[in-house]
Design an enzyme around this catalytic site. Structure first.
Site: not given
Length: 668
Positions: A300, A119
């Site tokens: 995804r 992140k």
């Protein structure tokens, strides 16, 4: 140049595997399922053209084993792998291994995954690309002193996140400096256990945030588009429960700004395939022109993708397959915007107890039909059916229920009806909680944010309690079930141990709360029955009891409900309430509590992560005793009262069964 996929191996399980198989059947693509010991008779195995066993029930020995999955690809001659979501879906090493073996990976490149995996690095990349990010610390120095100093600099409250995290794991809110060390310890441990990486980042915690995400797609020609936004603000434990598209109250201008930022994020990493760019929006002063910040990119397909499919009319799994084959995106941005219509809402039906801190539950499904008619605008995505077991090994989601409407109000009504018509028995679920949330006035008005459940806990988190009429209806269900078994009209004909009490009447006993014994006197003949509880009498005419659907006329009003009758309990699903009424043991056995006060039991099977006390320690009510992990969620067991720790025989790493005695708290 495109390479058409002929046979696709799905490196996943449950509802997403079934979902992918459905699209492949329509496209004429053969499918291969993989399965663990626990999933040998699972629905996705039954639906696929072929299936390969890949190991024990533990995901680490089956669905997370790249070598076993690749061996299954070679064994079956599959030319492509779809990872679904979770498990191997964001594993760049697995994507690279597929490419090295000449296997098409239905997902983004390993390079794109790595760019967004951590992140902190992802947020620096987004800052360089001109995408706004939340103020915070994303540095490499992970010492407690540095993290404390950075949190002080940002200003409380802060949000601690595992850099490799997702799904709410490795995340803690901290409102004061004194709570920071314990939160850092817990988040780092959860990050290491779930993702193999204990490193953390710290962000400013926005106190009234909305979670709004953009579905993006990119192709090998360098084109990228977004398929509108989804609002996923209604969450528990940082995990989504209700998702909808479009976001309530979103202006055209803000949608364009967020859409442009999302596409920019995808283009910054040359993204190919399906992805989701998640933003946190500060709605303290309303949504219109509210500041929004990049949170993360999931490389995804998302769990909540069906709401996007509902409003665009597109099959996103088909889009994934087309892009993986090297073909261009099916639609341009302008074409997507023209096609977008209506409003869609998805709810996640979980095996969990909302009235016990959303603790995951396990058991065998009684009533549940994934193939039930969902209506003209509804949809059920599931990977289990009646008789299947929800185990400790995997995520506790039972199904996703999705409904579309011409506008948001109609969509709320449609999804409410679908949830009501989807009974689930055999274990605790969040069905009743979902119905309350959908009918909460603030939800219906669109005033939704990530603190919604906490702010409405009084109305959302109070369990339904049975009343006298519910016990009467349970007695009618018992009689109707017995009548079905005789194929006749005499509900008293079966010699099943009920007590005869004069002139075709019987006594039925149920265990109430606090050891109360509920006695129902059931009398009547054929289909006309009367149930008496003390001085309260309820009359009914049984119309039918077929396939767990009980139809009766109750005090002159016709009612249709779901009922499940067994020797140990009666479960009623009446409107918005699911009620399981235990039948009292006919042998009159003792109801005494064998454990006694102060005994701490394991709430479910799991693994001990940390033991914070030892025998002889003096503890106060609320003090943390044990940290355990069950169904991928970390749970801290706290002292229920003041006292002294005794009978503690646990160590870190121990596996315990549900209901096992962990320790006792004795009087000082």
């Amino acid at each position: 140049m495109s390479n058409r996929i002929k046979k696709l191996l799905i490196a996943n399980r449950g509802e997403i595997a079934c979902r992918i198989i459905g699209t492949c059947e329509r496209l004429g693509i053969k499918t291969v399922a993989v399965y663990s010991d626990a999933d040998a008779s699972a629905l996705h195995v039954e639906m696929a053209d072929e299936a390969v066993h890949i190991g024990p029930s533990s995901a680490s020995e089956s669905y997370l084993r790249a070598d076993k999955i690749l061996a299954a690809v070679k064994l079956t001659g599959a030319d492509a792998v779809h990872p679904g979501y979770g498990f191997m879906s964001e594993n760049p090493d697995f994507a690279e291994a597929c490419a090295e073996d000449g296997i098409i990976f239905v997902g983004p490149s390993a390079q794109s995954m790595r760019a967004m995996a951590l992140k902190g690095a992802a947020k620096k990349l987004m800052t360089d690309a001109g995408v706004p990010v939340v103020p915070g610390y994303h540095g490499e120095d992970q010492s407690l002193a540095t993290l404390q100093a950075e949190a002080d600099k940002i200003g409380y409250p802060v949000l601690i996140k595992a850099v490799a995290g997702g799904g709410g794991k490795g995340m803690r809110k901290v409102f004061k400096a004194s709570d920071l060390p314990a939160a850092i310890e817990a988040a780092a441990r959860e990050g290491k256990n779930s993702f193999g990486n204990p490193e953390l980042l710290i962000e400013k915690y926005i106190q009234k945030p909305r979670h709004i995400e953009l579905q993006v797609f990119g192709d090998s020609d360098g084109h990228a588009v977004h398929l509108m936004e989804r609002d996923c603000s209604l969450q528990r434990r940082h995990q989504k429960v209700v998702e909808e598209a479009p976001a309530p109250g979103m202006s055209t201008e803000m949608r364009r700004a967020m859409g442009d930022a999302a596409v920019k994020a995808a283009e910054a990493i040359n993204y190919q395939g399906a992805g989701t760019v998640e933003f946190i929006v500060d709605v303290e002063n309303g949504l219109d022109k509210a500041p929004f910040y990049f949170m993360e990119m999931n490389t995804r397909l998302q769990v909540e993708h069906p709401v996007t499919e509902m409003i665009t009319g597109q099959d996103l799994v088909e889009w994934q397959i087309r892009v993986a084959e090297g073909r261009p995106l099916p639609l341009s941005q302008d074409e997507i915007e023209v096609l977008t219509d209506g409003h869609a809402i998805e709810v996640r039906l979980y095996a969990e107890d909302p009235y016990n801190d959303f603790m995951p539950s396990i058991g065998t499904l009684g009533m549940f039909d994934p193939f039930a008619d969902a209506g003209p605008t509804g949809r059920i995505d599931a990977g289990v059916r009646a008789g299947d077991t929800v185990s400790i090994h995997y995520d506790p989601m039972i199904a996703k229920l999705i409904a579309w409407g011409e506008d948001r109000e109609q969509a709320i009504d449609a999804i409410t009806t679908l949830v009501r018509e989807t009974p689930v028995t055999g274990l605790a679920t969040n069905r009743d909680f979902l119905l309350r949330a959908l009918q909460e006035s603030d939800f219906r008005s669109g005033d939704v944010h990530t603190g919604f459940i906490e702010n409405h806990s009084d109305s959302l988190l109070t369990a339904n309690k049975p009343n006298a009429q519910d016990y009467a209806v349970a007695a009618f269900a018992v009689a109707a079930n017995r009548r079905n078994q005789t194929d006749g009209t005499d509900p008293w004909a079966i010699p099943d141990g009920f007590r005869l009490n004069l002139n075709a009447s019987e006594l039925l006993w149920f265990d109430g709360e606090e050891d109360d014994l509920i006695t129902v006197t059931l009398s009547g003949s054929d289909r006309s029955l009367t149930a008496s509880l003390g001085d309260q009498r309820t009359s009914a005419e049984i119309i039918s009891f077929t396939g767990n659907v009980l139809t009766l006329t109750l005090e002159g009003r016709r009612e249709r409900l779901f009922a499940e009758v067994s020797a140990t309990h009666v479960t009623l699903v009446r409107g918005d309430a699911t009620l399981t009424l235990p039948r009292h043991a006919r042998d009159g056995g003792s109801d005494d509590d064998a454990d006694g006060p102060g005994t701490i039991l394991s709430p479910m099977p799991g693994k001990i992560l940390d033991v914070k006390v030892k025998d002889g320690d003096v503890v106060t009510k609320g003090a943390p005793l044990i940290v355990m992990e069950a169904m991928k969620m970390e749970q801290t067991i706290a002292a229920p009262r003041d006292g002294v720790v005794a009978n503690l025989n646990l160590r870190e790493g121990d596996q315990v069964t549900g209901g096992a005695v962990l320790l006792t708290i004795e009087d000082q």
